[in-house]
Design a protein around this motif. Structure first.
Motif, PDB file in Angstrom:
ATOM      1  N   PHE A   1      -3.981  -4.967  14.610  1.00 48.42           N
ATOM      2  CA  PHE A   1      -2.638  -5.643  14.403  1.00 48.42           C
ATOM      3  C   PHE A   1      -1.971  -4.843  13.173  1.00 48.42           C
ATOM      4  CE2 PHE A   1      -0.951  -9.369  11.596  1.00 48.42           C
ATOM      5  CZ  PHE A   1      -0.182  -9.812  12.754  1.00 48.42           C
ATOM      6  N   PHE A   2      -2.825  -4.154  12.094  1.00 46.35           N
ATOM      7  CA  PHE A   2      -2.111  -3.482  11.245  1.00 46.35           C
ATOM      8  C   PHE A   2      -1.205  -2.275  11.898  1.00 46.35           C
ATOM      9  CE2 PHE A   2      -4.299  -5.744   8.084  1.00 46.35           C
ATOM     10  CZ  PHE A   2      -3.483  -5.825   7.078  1.00 46.35           C
ATOM     11  N   ALA A   3      -1.906  -1.527  13.062  1.00 47.43           N
ATOM     12  CA  ALA A   3      -1.421  -0.572  13.515  1.00 47.43           C
ATOM     13  C   ALA A   3       0.175  -1.101  14.143  1.00 47.43           C
ATOM     14  CB  ALA A   3      -2.273   0.119  14.499  1.00 47.43           C
ATOM     15  N   ASP A   4       0.138  -2.006  14.774  1.00 44.16           N
ATOM     16  CA  ASP A   4       1.205  -2.594  15.512  1.00 44.16           C
ATOM     17  C   ASP A   4       2.380  -2.928  14.374  1.00 44.16           C
ATOM     18  OD1 ASP A   4       2.349  -3.705  18.078  1.00 44.16           O
ATOM     19  OD2 ASP A   4       2.664  -5.638  16.858  1.00 44.16           O
ATOM     20  N   ARG A   5       1.957  -3.455  13.259  1.00 41.37           N
ATOM     21  CA  ARG A   5       3.160  -3.701  12.193  1.00 41.37           C
ATOM     22  C   ARG A   5       3.462  -2.581  11.703  1.00 41.37           C
ATOM     23  NH1 ARG A   5       5.700  -7.490  13.263  1.00 41.37           N
ATOM     24  NH2 ARG A   5       4.673  -6.915  15.256  1.00 41.37           N
TER      25      ARG A   5
ATOM     26  N   VAL B   1       1.085  -1.405  -0.102  1.00 47.35           N
ATOM     27  CA  VAL B   1      -0.048   0.008  -0.050  1.00 47.35           C
ATOM     28  C   VAL B   1       0.844   1.200   0.117  1.00 47.35           C
ATOM     29  CG1 VAL B   1      -1.632   1.348   1.449  1.00 47.35           C
ATOM     30  CG2 VAL B   1      -1.819  -1.293   1.115  1.00 47.35           C
ATOM     31  N   LEU B   2       1.880   1.266   0.847  1.00 46.25           N
ATOM     32  CA  LEU B   2       2.415   2.474   0.842  1.00 46.25           C
ATOM     33  C   LEU B   2       3.481   2.907  -0.052  1.00 46.25           C
ATOM     34  CD1 LEU B   2       3.760   2.244   4.720  1.00 46.25           C
ATOM     35  CD2 LEU B   2       1.906   3.541   4.038  1.00 46.25           C
TER      36      LEU B   2
ATOM     37  N   ASP C   1      -8.451   7.191  11.189  1.00 50.94           N
ATOM     38  CA  ASP C   1      -8.070   7.251   9.804  1.00 50.94           C
ATOM     39  C   ASP C   1      -7.392   5.788   9.649  1.00 50.94           C
ATOM     40  OD1 ASP C   1      -7.221   7.638   7.270  1.00 50.94           O
ATOM     41  OD2 ASP C   1      -6.110   9.495   7.828  1.00 50.94           O
ATOM     42  N   ASP C   2      -7.994   5.151   8.411  1.00 49.92           N
ATOM     43  CA  ASP C   2      -7.630   4.067   8.024  1.00 49.92           C
ATOM     44  C   ASP C   2      -6.951   3.750   6.682  1.00 49.92           C
ATOM     45  OD1 ASP C   2      -9.793   4.386   6.602  1.00 49.92           O
ATOM     46  OD2 ASP C   2     -10.674   2.594   7.133  1.00 49.92           O
ATOM     47  N   ASP C   3      -6.450   5.067   6.237  1.00 52.05           N
ATOM     48  CA  ASP C   3      -5.743   5.260   4.901  1.00 52.05           C
ATOM     49  C   ASP C   3      -4.402   5.181   5.114  1.00 52.05           C
ATOM     50  OD1 ASP C   3      -4.280   6.423   2.771  1.00 52.05           O
ATOM     51  OD2 ASP C   3      -5.985   7.294   1.985  1.00 52.05           O
ATOM     52  N   LEU C   4      -3.663   4.182   5.062  1.00 52.39           N
ATOM     53  CA  LEU C   4      -2.282   4.065   5.391  1.00 52.39           C
ATOM     54  C   LEU C   4      -1.371   4.949   4.756  1.00 52.39           C
ATOM     55  CD1 LEU C   4      -1.795   0.003   5.285  1.00 52.39           C
ATOM     56  CD2 LEU C   4      -2.154   1.660   7.219  1.00 52.39           C
ATOM     57  N   VAL C   5      -1.540   5.453   3.583  1.00 54.85           N
ATOM     58  CA  VAL C   5      -0.886   6.350   2.879  1.00 54.85           C
ATOM     59  C   VAL C   5      -0.827   7.947   3.608  1.00 54.85           C
ATOM     60  CG1 VAL C   5      -0.401   7.670   0.952  1.00 54.85           C
ATOM     61  CG2 VAL C   5      -0.977   5.242   0.843  1.00 54.85           C
ATOM     62  N   ARG C   6      -2.138   7.954   4.273  1.00 56.46           N
ATOM     63  CA  ARG C   6      -2.279   9.060   4.834  1.00 56.46           C
ATOM     64  C   ARG C   6      -1.874   9.482   5.873  1.00 56.46           C
ATOM     65  NH1 ARG C   6      -7.632  10.272   3.310  1.00 56.46           N
ATOM     66  NH2 ARG C   6      -8.460   8.998   4.700  1.00 56.46           N
ATOM     67  N   ILE C   7      -1.938   8.170   6.791  1.00 58.52           N
ATOM     68  CA  ILE C   7      -1.458   8.083   8.337  1.00 58.52           C
ATOM     69  C   ILE C   7      -0.027   8.216   8.073  1.00 58.52           C
ATOM     70  CG2 ILE C   7      -1.103   6.375   9.980  1.00 58.52           C
ATOM     71  CD1 ILE C   7      -3.707   5.038   9.327  1.00 58.52           C
ATOM     72  N   VAL C   8       0.744   7.655   7.177  1.00 62.40           N
ATOM     73  CA  VAL C   8       2.260   7.633   7.285  1.00 62.40           C
ATOM     74  C   VAL C   8       2.634   9.191   6.855  1.00 62.40           C
ATOM     75  CG1 VAL C   8       4.263   7.035   6.172  1.00 62.40           C
ATOM     76  CG2 VAL C   8       2.741   5.390   6.701  1.00 62.40           C
ATOM     77  N   ARG C   9       1.835   9.901   5.994  1.00 60.97           N
ATOM     78  CA  ARG C   9       2.177  11.259   5.877  1.00 60.97           C
ATOM     79  C   ARG C   9       2.059  12.191   6.800  1.00 60.97           C
ATOM     80  NH1 ARG C   9      -0.685  11.850  -0.152  1.00 60.97           N
ATOM     81  NH2 ARG C   9       0.776  10.637  -1.424  1.00 60.97           N
ATOM     82  N   ARG C  10       0.802  11.771   7.830  1.00 59.90           N
ATOM     83  CA  ARG C  10       0.483  12.339   9.078  1.00 59.90           C
ATOM     84  C   ARG C  10       1.709  12.302   9.922  1.00 59.90           C
ATOM     85  NH1 ARG C  10      -5.014  14.154  10.786  1.00 59.90           N
ATOM     86  NH2 ARG C  10      -6.317  13.769   9.145  1.00 59.90           N
TER      87      ARG C  10
ATOM     88  N   ARG D   1      -4.762   4.493  -2.276  1.00 60.18           N
ATOM     89  CA  ARG D   1      -5.626   4.970  -1.348  1.00 60.18           C
ATOM     90  C   ARG D   1      -6.800   4.190  -1.291  1.00 60.18           C
ATOM     91  NH1 ARG D   1      -3.786  10.264  -0.749  1.00 60.18           N
ATOM     92  NH2 ARG D   1      -4.952   9.852   1.251  1.00 60.18           N
ATOM     93  N   VAL D   2      -6.974   3.310  -0.143  1.00 63.56           N
ATOM     94  CA  VAL D   2      -7.897   2.489   0.134  1.00 63.56           C
ATOM     95  C   VAL D   2      -8.139   2.378   1.577  1.00 63.56           C
ATOM     96  CG1 VAL D   2      -6.076   0.603   0.302  1.00 63.56           C
ATOM     97  CG2 VAL D   2      -8.582   0.154  -0.017  1.00 63.56           C
ATOM     98  N   PRO D   3      -9.371   2.545   1.908  1.00 63.01           N
ATOM     99  CA  PRO D   3      -9.862   2.580   3.236  1.00 63.01           C
ATOM    100  C   PRO D   3      -9.846   1.268   3.940  1.00 63.01           C
ATOM    101  CG  PRO D   3     -11.734   2.760   1.755  1.00 63.01           C
ATOM    102  CD  PRO D   3     -10.570   2.734   0.841  1.00 63.01           C
ATOM    103  N   LEU D   4      -8.829   1.278   4.765  1.00 58.78           N
ATOM    104  CA  LEU D   4      -8.417  -0.285   4.988  1.00 58.78           C
ATOM    105  C   LEU D   4      -9.583  -1.106   5.999  1.00 58.78           C
ATOM    106  CD1 LEU D   4      -6.299  -2.404   5.180  1.00 58.78           C
ATOM    107  CD2 LEU D   4      -5.401  -1.373   7.296  1.00 58.78           C
ATOM    108  N   LYS D   5     -10.159  -0.141   6.781  1.00 64.17           N
ATOM    109  CA  LYS D   5     -11.274  -0.795   7.701  1.00 64.17           C
ATOM    110  C   LYS D   5     -12.643  -1.389   6.688  1.00 64.17           C
ATOM    111  CE  LYS D   5     -14.400   0.245  11.601  1.00 64.17           C
ATOM    112  NZ  LYS D   5     -14.665   1.241  12.387  1.00 64.17           N
ATOM    113  N   ALA D   6     -12.972  -0.592   5.829  1.00 63.91           N
ATOM    114  CA  ALA D   6     -14.056  -0.961   4.992  1.00 63.91           C
ATOM    115  C   ALA D   6     -13.720  -2.321   4.459  1.00 63.91           C
ATOM    116  CB  ALA D   6     -14.395  -0.066   4.021  1.00 63.91           C
TER     117      ALA D   6
END
Length: 711
Positions: free
Chosen positions: A544-548, A480-481, A571-580, A486-491
């Protein structure tokens, strides 16, 4: 200071066990020396085909005298308590001292000669050594990886006498089995030991053996205008097979080069421990190999090379048979075989897994720019080679062979590449696919694995991860990164959970699961709503994804608490999370960020304390009140301006700008806390100031949960 030299000489130690044995010997010796009260300057271990060696420099001649004070019961304690303490210490009442009404005992012990402690240490190490597999021989009770032959034990140049199960220590060892003199020889210390071994054609240090292999192998290739194919794993292994490694260049039948190169290399490596060779002027492998012998042959290795060539031809003929037979079979027959192969008792067959991956790949494809039909087709072919003869012989080639077979049967290159690479990335050092079709199938494969095992509650625990779920999650994150998907992981996870709980019908399986979905109306049409179980599984997966992700970012030098602070926003968009996280990390590294964080925590502490008393005041912050301090007014305007700027920056995903907007709050917040008393005696003033702090907290909370940031 004195030196300890210990050698445990045995029959051949498997190469795969040697690195671990060296580490275990180092750990066990260090632990026992420490427990005995012995210090040292350096401790080094060596492992080779027939010996484990330990050398400890700078040991003292004896342990120091020691005094230990033990606290006992009070002086007026019951007699039973005093008797118990005396039994523990071995002293009498008159040996105890009293301070402040408490009894103390001083236990004195004389130091012991190091030479007296070494036999005890070695005996403990040998008898409890954690070999993965060990054996017992003769009539003795000792277990070792292979029959033990000799023990060298020298301290300060003298033999330390002891015996373990009939093996007496001494100063005598042996050289190379074939190239050496054939006569045991005595050694005086480690320098003499290492020098004598080398004269007897034994390289003690694995680093020296690896260097000799690499340099000699490169030379024999260079002399023929060839180049060695690097293989660090094979180099590590063959360095444990020979005490005096001698690379020899051999020839192979060129007809085998029309097999996939991975098949040729794996046949060489897995069965024969040969290095592959390439022609620098051409693409692909050359019809040669390098074998590492444990002797220096008088004919330069010609007979050895010829013999190994015949053995390799036999192996490659087997591979040729599997290749030809597989090309006669094809994907339909293999996929049909998967119907009879259980993936997991609770998750069905491999054929059912393929159906799930294909459906998911089709859904993911538009998100990554791939064709849905091709994604489904590639996913339906991806696992088929597990039933092929070649992968049955070489499991390491799963996926790789599928890619070759897909091309051979006329599939498009993009489909063949997706089949070949859908297992990637398989580790932190593995490359990440970028082709959209491959990304779609790879994501589907890993997400199906994760959701499936979480759904049946087979989650990793502690260091145990039998289904490699941590690796799968890290693979999803990297895909993903690095492809900026850009995918909503939770959904996506929730939808796949519903797939398991609903479409698979766990209710029909005798595994304790029931389909727990119900219908409700959304915009006039019936929709599926997940049960508590689906939501719980989805949240577990997100955690689990947050921990990884924390592990990945920590390896990149990022702070793990920042991941928590951003994930807390939902937020569950990994790309956006990392940018934040990156923007937040840079912001907190500045003076403005550090000081604003301190102000946030102070405001939060005040608000939490007030929340315990009752609901916080609500409504708009008022300005221009009679007697209102200018610092309060300035912060109110700054907070309102920051809220507008932060909203705009977040909408544009310009997180650096959002941090700049927060930085503008630093000075007004500092001034406010310096000049304004929040808990004013005037209720209206107090309420307005609490509302103002709440506004500051809310503005900052749009960017991250600063309450989870350390500092």
């Amino acid at each position: 200071m004195p030196q300890l030299l210990l050698e445990l000489f045995s029959e051949e130690i498997p190469a795969r066990m040697q690195p671990g044995a060296a580490r275990d010997l180092e750990r066990m010796a260090a632990d026992r020396l420490k427990a005995a009260g012995l210090t040292y300057d350096a401790l080094t271990t060596y492992a080779g085909p027939r010996r484990l060696t330990l050398v400890v420099e700078g040991l003292p001649a004896a342990t120091p005298d020691r005094e230990e004070e033990l606290k006992g019961p009070r002086a007026n304690a019951p007699e039973q308590a005093l008797d118990g303490f005396l039994r523990k210490t071995g002293l009498t009442r008159d040996h105890l001292t009293e301070r402040d009404g408490v009894l103390f005992a001083v236990i004195s012990s004389k130091g012991r000669a190091t030479a007296e402690l070494i036999p005890e240490m070695v005996d403990q190490i040998v008898r409890s050594f954690p070999w993965p597999k060990s054996m017992r021989w003769g009539s003795g009770s000792l277990r070792w990886v292979r029959p033990l032959k000799r023990i060298v034990a020298l301290f300060d140049g003298h033999v330390v006498p002891f015996e373990i199960d009939g093996f007496a220590s001494g100063d005598v060892t042996e050289g190379h089995r074939f190239l050496g003199s054939g006569q045991p020889f005595a050694v005086k210390d480690f320098a003499d030991y290492r020098h004598r071994l080398e004269r007897e054609f034994v390289l003690l240090d694995v680093a020296d053996r690896k260097l000799r292999i690499l340099e000699a192998a490169q030379k024999v290739c260079h002399d023929r205008g060839l180049a060695l194919v690097d293989d660090d794993g094979l180099l590590d292994e063959v360095a444990g097979l020979a005490e005096w490694p001698t690379p020899i260049l051999g020839d192979m039948d060129p007809q085998f080069l029309d097999l996939p190169p991975e098949v040729v290399r794996l046949s060489m490596k897995a069965h024969q421990k040969y290095f592959a060779v390439r022609d620098p002027a051409k693409h692909g492998l050359a019809p040669h190999f390098v074998v590492v012998a444990n002797v220096e042959a008088s004919d330069g290795g010609k007979a050895l090379a010829a013999g190994n060539s015949r053995v390799l031809s036999a192996r490659l003929n087997d591979a040729r048979f599997f290749w030809d037979e597989d090309l006669k079979t094809g994907f339909d027959a293999w996929n049909d075989k998967l119907k009879g192969v259980t993936f997991h008792a609770k998750l069905g067959t491999l054929a059912e897994r393929v159906d799930r991956i294909a459906a998911l790949a089709r859904e993911i494809a538009p998100l990554v720019g791939a064709d849905p039909a091709q994604a489904e087709q590639a996913a339906r072919l991806a696992k088929a080679d597990l039933a092929s003869g070649m992968v049955g012989e070489f499991p390491e080639l799963q996926g790789v062979m599928g890619g070759y077979y897909a091309r051979a049967f006329g599939q498009p290159d993009a489909v063949a590449d997706a089949v070949r690479d859908h297992y990637k990335p398989q580790g932190p050092a593995d490359t990440v696919p970028t082709a959209p079709l491959t990304v779609a199938v790879s994501l589907a494969d890993k997400i199906d694995t994760l959701v499936g095992f979480f759904a049946i509650d087979e989650k990793p625990t502690g260091s145990k991860d039998p289904f490699a779920l941590r690796r799968a999650a890290l693979g999803v994150i990297r895909l993903v990164l690095e492809n900026e998907i850009r995918v909503p992981l939770k959904a996506r996870l929730r939808q796949q959970c519903l797939f398991y709980y609903d479409r698979l019908g766990f209710k029909d399986r005798d595994d304790g699961f029931k389909r727990e979905v119900e219908l409700f109306m959304v915009d006039g049409s019936p929709q599926r709503r997940s049960s508590q179980r689906v939501e719980a599984t989805t949240l577990d997966l997100l955690a689990f994804f947050a921990d990884r992700l924390k592990v990945l970012l920590r390896d990149q030098g990022k702070r793990h608490d920042l991941v928590d602070a951003v994930f807390a926003l939902g937020d569950d968009d990994l790309v956006r999370i990392v940018r934040r996280v990156e923007a937040l990390d840079a912001f907190l590294a500045t003076d403005d960020g550090a000081n604003l964080l301190a102000g946030y925590k102070r405001a939060s502490n005040i608000l939490r304390a007030e929340e315990k008393k009752g609901p916080l005041p609500e409504g708009m912050v008022e300005t221009g009140l009679p007697g209102q301090p200018s610092e309060e007014t300035a912060l109110a305007f700054a907070a309102a301006a920051a809220a507008t700027a932060v909203d705009a920056a977040l909408e544009a995903e310009d997180f650096a700008a959002a941090m700049q907007a927060l930085a503008a709050l630093r000075a007004p917040v500092d001034a406010f806390f310096t000049a304004v008393l929040v808990n004013s005696d005037v209720p209206a003033e107090r309420d307005n100031r609490l509302k103002l702090l709440g506004q500051v907290r809310a503005v900052m909370g749009q960017v991250a949960d600063f309450g989870q940031v350390a500092g």
